[in-house]
Design a protein around this motif. Structure first.
Motif, PDB file in Angstrom:
ATOM      1  N   ASN A 104      17.977   8.875  -7.681  1.00 25.72           N
ATOM      2  CA  ASN A 104      18.014   7.198  -8.186  1.00 25.72           C
ATOM      3  C   ASN A 104      17.046   7.123  -9.498  1.00 25.72           C
ATOM      4  O   ASN A 104      17.473   6.340 -10.290  1.00 25.72           O
ATOM      5  CB  ASN A 104      17.264   6.435  -7.287  1.00 25.72           C
ATOM      6  N   TYR A 105      15.880   7.939  -9.427  1.00 26.06           N
ATOM      7  CA  TYR A 105      14.803   7.599 -10.684  1.00 26.06           C
ATOM      8  C   TYR A 105      15.412   8.282 -11.710  1.00 26.06           C
ATOM      9  O   TYR A 105      15.249   7.923 -12.944  1.00 26.06           O
ATOM     10  CB  TYR A 105      13.579   8.440 -10.141  1.00 26.06           C
ATOM     11  N   LYS A 106      16.206   9.509 -11.744  1.00 22.31           N
ATOM     12  CA  LYS A 106      16.632  10.373 -12.909  1.00 22.31           C
ATOM     13  C   LYS A 106      17.865   9.790 -13.172  1.00 22.31           C
ATOM     14  O   LYS A 106      18.365   9.890 -14.420  1.00 22.31           O
ATOM     15  CB  LYS A 106      16.773  11.689 -12.415  1.00 22.31           C
ATOM     16  N   ILE A 141       0.835  -1.184  -0.105  1.00 18.30           N
ATOM     17  CA  ILE A 141      -0.068  -0.108  -0.035  1.00 18.30           C
ATOM     18  C   ILE A 141       0.982   1.267  -0.035  1.00 18.30           C
ATOM     19  O   ILE A 141       1.766   1.480   0.606  1.00 18.30           O
ATOM     20  CB  ILE A 141      -1.002  -0.047   1.435  1.00 18.30           C
ATOM     21  N   ARG A 142       0.629   2.046  -1.070  1.00 16.89           N
ATOM     22  CA  ARG A 142       1.227   3.439  -0.972  1.00 16.89           C
ATOM     23  C   ARG A 142       0.611   4.786  -0.553  1.00 16.89           C
ATOM     24  O   ARG A 142       1.019   5.655  -0.608  1.00 16.89           O
ATOM     25  CB  ARG A 142       1.958   3.487  -2.462  1.00 16.89           C
ATOM     26  N   PHE A 143      -0.788   4.255  -0.013  1.00 16.46           N
ATOM     27  CA  PHE A 143      -1.713   5.624   0.214  1.00 16.46           C
ATOM     28  C   PHE A 143      -2.106   5.286   1.463  1.00 16.46           C
ATOM     29  O   PHE A 143      -2.781   4.347   1.575  1.00 16.46           O
ATOM     30  CB  PHE A 143      -2.710   5.827  -0.749  1.00 16.46           C
ATOM     31  N   GLU A 168      17.413  11.527  -2.429  1.00 17.01           N
ATOM     32  CA  GLU A 168      18.056  10.379  -3.031  1.00 17.01           C
ATOM     33  C   GLU A 168      17.476   9.762  -4.096  1.00 17.01           C
ATOM     34  O   GLU A 168      17.927   9.483  -5.138  1.00 17.01           O
ATOM     35  CB  GLU A 168      18.482   9.408  -1.784  1.00 17.01           C
ATOM     36  N   GLU A 169      15.929   9.431  -3.898  1.00 17.83           N
ATOM     37  CA  GLU A 169      15.166   8.863  -4.631  1.00 17.83           C
ATOM     38  C   GLU A 169      15.044   9.579  -6.192  1.00 17.83           C
ATOM     39  O   GLU A 169      14.920   8.952  -7.288  1.00 17.83           O
ATOM     40  CB  GLU A 169      13.699   8.571  -4.233  1.00 17.83           C
ATOM     41  N   GLU A 170      15.153  11.126  -6.008  1.00 20.82           N
ATOM     42  CA  GLU A 170      15.177  11.929  -7.454  1.00 20.82           C
ATOM     43  C   GLU A 170      16.185  11.412  -8.204  1.00 20.82           C
ATOM     44  O   GLU A 170      16.086  11.192  -9.052  1.00 20.82           O
ATOM     45  CB  GLU A 170      15.068  13.322  -6.868  1.00 20.82           C
ATOM     46  N   ILE A 218       8.475  10.823  -5.200  1.00 24.55           N
ATOM     47  CA  ILE A 218       7.838  11.622  -4.021  1.00 24.55           C
ATOM     48  C   ILE A 218       7.011  10.729  -3.170  1.00 24.55           C
ATOM     49  O   ILE A 218       6.207   9.693  -3.804  1.00 24.55           O
ATOM     50  CB  ILE A 218       6.661  12.570  -4.603  1.00 24.55           C
ATOM     51  N   LYS A 219       7.208  10.673  -2.231  1.00 22.31           N
ATOM     52  CA  LYS A 219       7.003   9.541  -0.846  1.00 22.31           C
ATOM     53  C   LYS A 219       6.115   9.920   0.193  1.00 22.31           C
ATOM     54  O   LYS A 219       6.585  10.341   1.394  1.00 22.31           O
ATOM     55  CB  LYS A 219       8.199   8.737  -0.412  1.00 22.31           C
ATOM     56  N   GLU A 220       5.015  10.485  -0.164  1.00 26.20           N
ATOM     57  CA  GLU A 220       3.821  11.050   0.879  1.00 26.20           C
ATOM     58  C   GLU A 220       3.557  10.304   2.069  1.00 26.20           C
ATOM     59  O   GLU A 220       3.617  10.861   3.142  1.00 26.20           O
ATOM     60  CB  GLU A 220       2.298  11.470   0.047  1.00 26.20           C
ATOM     61  N   ASP A 267      10.524  -0.562 -16.172  1.00 18.18           N
ATOM     62  CA  ASP A 267       9.843  -1.347 -15.536  1.00 18.18           C
ATOM     63  C   ASP A 267       8.859  -1.185 -14.544  1.00 18.18           C
ATOM     64  O   ASP A 267       7.825  -1.849 -13.986  1.00 18.18           O
ATOM     65  CB  ASP A 267      10.803  -2.794 -15.018  1.00 18.18           C
ATOM     66  N   LEU A 268       9.162  -0.127 -13.648  1.00 19.34           N
ATOM     67  CA  LEU A 268       8.506   0.317 -12.526  1.00 19.34           C
ATOM     68  C   LEU A 268       7.082   1.132 -12.939  1.00 19.34           C
ATOM     69  O   LEU A 268       6.444   1.503 -12.199  1.00 19.34           O
ATOM     70  CB  LEU A 268       9.274   1.190 -11.663  1.00 19.34           C
ATOM     71  N   LEU A 269       7.341   1.711 -14.446  1.00 15.83           N
ATOM     72  CA  LEU A 269       6.144   2.423 -14.737  1.00 15.83           C
ATOM     73  C   LEU A 269       4.659   1.954 -14.271  1.00 15.83           C
ATOM     74  O   LEU A 269       3.978   2.893 -13.718  1.00 15.83           O
ATOM     75  CB  LEU A 269       6.379   2.850 -16.367  1.00 15.83           C
TER      76      LEU A 269
HETATM   77  N1  IYR Z   1      12.596   2.121  -4.018  1.00 15.11           N
HETATM   78  C1  IYR Z   1      11.987   2.869  -5.231  1.00 15.11           C
HETATM   79  C2  IYR Z   1      12.036   2.116  -6.420  1.00 15.11           C
HETATM   80  C3  IYR Z   1      11.209   0.905  -6.505  1.00 15.11           C
HETATM   81  C4  IYR Z   1       9.786   0.778  -6.298  1.00 15.11           C
HETATM   82  C5  IYR Z   1       9.267  -0.411  -6.370  1.00 15.11           C
HETATM   83  C6  IYR Z   1       9.647  -1.619  -6.910  1.00 15.11           C
HETATM   84  O1  IYR Z   1       9.498  -2.774  -6.999  1.00 15.11           O
HETATM   85  C7  IYR Z   1      11.355  -1.523  -7.059  1.00 15.11           C
HETATM   86  I1  IYR Z   1      12.332  -3.011  -7.530  1.00 15.11           I
HETATM   87  C8  IYR Z   1      12.095  -0.204  -6.768  1.00 15.11           C
HETATM   88  C9  IYR Z   1      10.600   3.280  -4.915  1.00 15.11           C
HETATM   89  O2  IYR Z   1      10.254   3.153  -3.522  1.00 15.11           O
HETATM   90  O3  IYR Z   1      10.148   3.971  -5.448  1.00 15.11           O
END
Ligand code: IYR
Length: 307
Positions: A177-179, A101-103, A173-175, A198-200, A189-191
């Motif tokens: 990582n992603y960029k 869950i991300r929300f 750090e994640e910015e 952004i990790k609210e 693959d994550l799209l």
């Molecule tokens: N840790 C990052 C990216 C991420 C996310 C989901 C995932 O399954 C994998 I593999 C990597 C993030 O939390 O956005």
């Protein structure tokens, strides 16, 4: 004998000198590389009491467990085969309902619930801040570990200000990582999962549980204690933790913040023998939470039976 070797030295003295000079430069190179690595690992660590590698060493004389450890009868009640099956199916239904869950809702969850969940997994450190001081409170738990060393620390953060600081470290750090770091294939693959930097949830979830593996322990005399299979043991503890969260009726997400280990460890004032493994926000799901419509592999895809 030395006189016999004299013609050799006079002929090859410059080879010997080159050899000595090379060794000296090799050592200089090693020391400077070690310095860079060490400084990198300990950046932003001004507030942390350092246990530097040079000051601690493994105490081989100290056994991991007492030599005269008593063995006691194991209390066990064997369930019937029907009961075995029904309990296994019941447990499967509970864990099959688990989703990442991300929300999250910001509704509060009683701290006593989190304590019971972490007691199931391993040792817990509850952090709380009073008058700008960080205090820790610890309990013990159930996961099996190499030589019963219990090589884990669970830091539970509910303090708003600390959660905000963690979010800042992770998002920065994640910015990157992603960029940059993850590369085109990984981000593609994550799209479908619709994740980004952004990790609210790091500030909305009432709790963040940060799981650290202890790569070695510290004995009362300050020497190092071997922590066998510390990563494997801590990963098992994480599995029990996630299951306990699900069983209690809460939700979580296993996040692995790339490159945030040292920053978060220093923020939480954890010692250098502890390395951040995963970060789990815990709470209720938001009312409008969504999840990707994923299917799991079937039993025949994951199991091979050899009778
Ligand atoms: N840790 C990052 C990216 C991420 C996310 C989901 C995932 O399954 C994998 I593999 C990597 C993030 O939390 O956005």
């Amino acid at each position: 004998m030395f006189a016999e070797l004299l013609p050799f030295w006079t002929k090859h003295w410059y080879h010997v000198v080159i050899c000595i000079v090379s060794c000296y430069f090799l050592k200089l190179f090693y020391v400077s590389i070690k310095g860079i690595v060490f400084t990198e690992n300990n950046r932003n660590s001004n507030n942390v009491e350092q246990l530097e590698d040079e000051e601690t060493f493994f105490d081989d004389e100290e056994p991991a467990l007492p030599k005269d450890l008593e063995h006691i009868p194991y209390k066990y009640e064997r369930p019937s085969e029907t009961e075995l099956y029904s309990r296994a199916s019941e447990f499967y239904k509970i864990v099959a309902a688990r989703r990442t869950i991300r929300f999250f809702s910001s509704d509060p969850v009683p701290k006593q619930v989190i304590r019971e969940i972490i007691k199931a997994a391993g040792t817990i450190i509850f952090c709380y801040i009073r008058k700008n001081m960080l205090y820790n409170l610890s309990l013990i738990g159930t996961t099996p570990s190499g030589a019963h060393t219990e090589p884990w620390t669970f830091v539970v953060v509910s303090n708003k200000n600390v959660k905000e600081q963690i979010r800042r470290i992770v998002e920065n750090e994640e910015e990157i990582n992603y960029k940059k770091r993850m590369g085109a294939k990984w981000t593609a693959d994550l799209l479908p999962l619709r994740t980004n930097w952004i990790k609210e949830y790091l500030t909305t979830a009432p709790y963040l549980i940060l799981v650290f593996k202890q790569i070695y322990g510290i004995l009362p005399n300050g020497k190092k204690k071997v922590h066998y299979y510390n990563e494997m043991s801590t990963c098992i503890a994480c599995g029990i933790l996630i299951t306990a969260i699900q069983y209690a009726g809460l939700v979580t997400l296993v996040s692995t913040p790339l490159n945030c280990g040292a920053g978060i460890r220093n923020l939480l004032r954890r010692p250098p023998n502890e390395k951040l493994l995963v970060l789990l926000p815990v709470g209720y799901p938001a009312k409008d939470a969504t999840v990707p419509d994923l299917q799991r592999k079937s039993l025949s895809d994951i199991q091979v039976e050899i009778d």
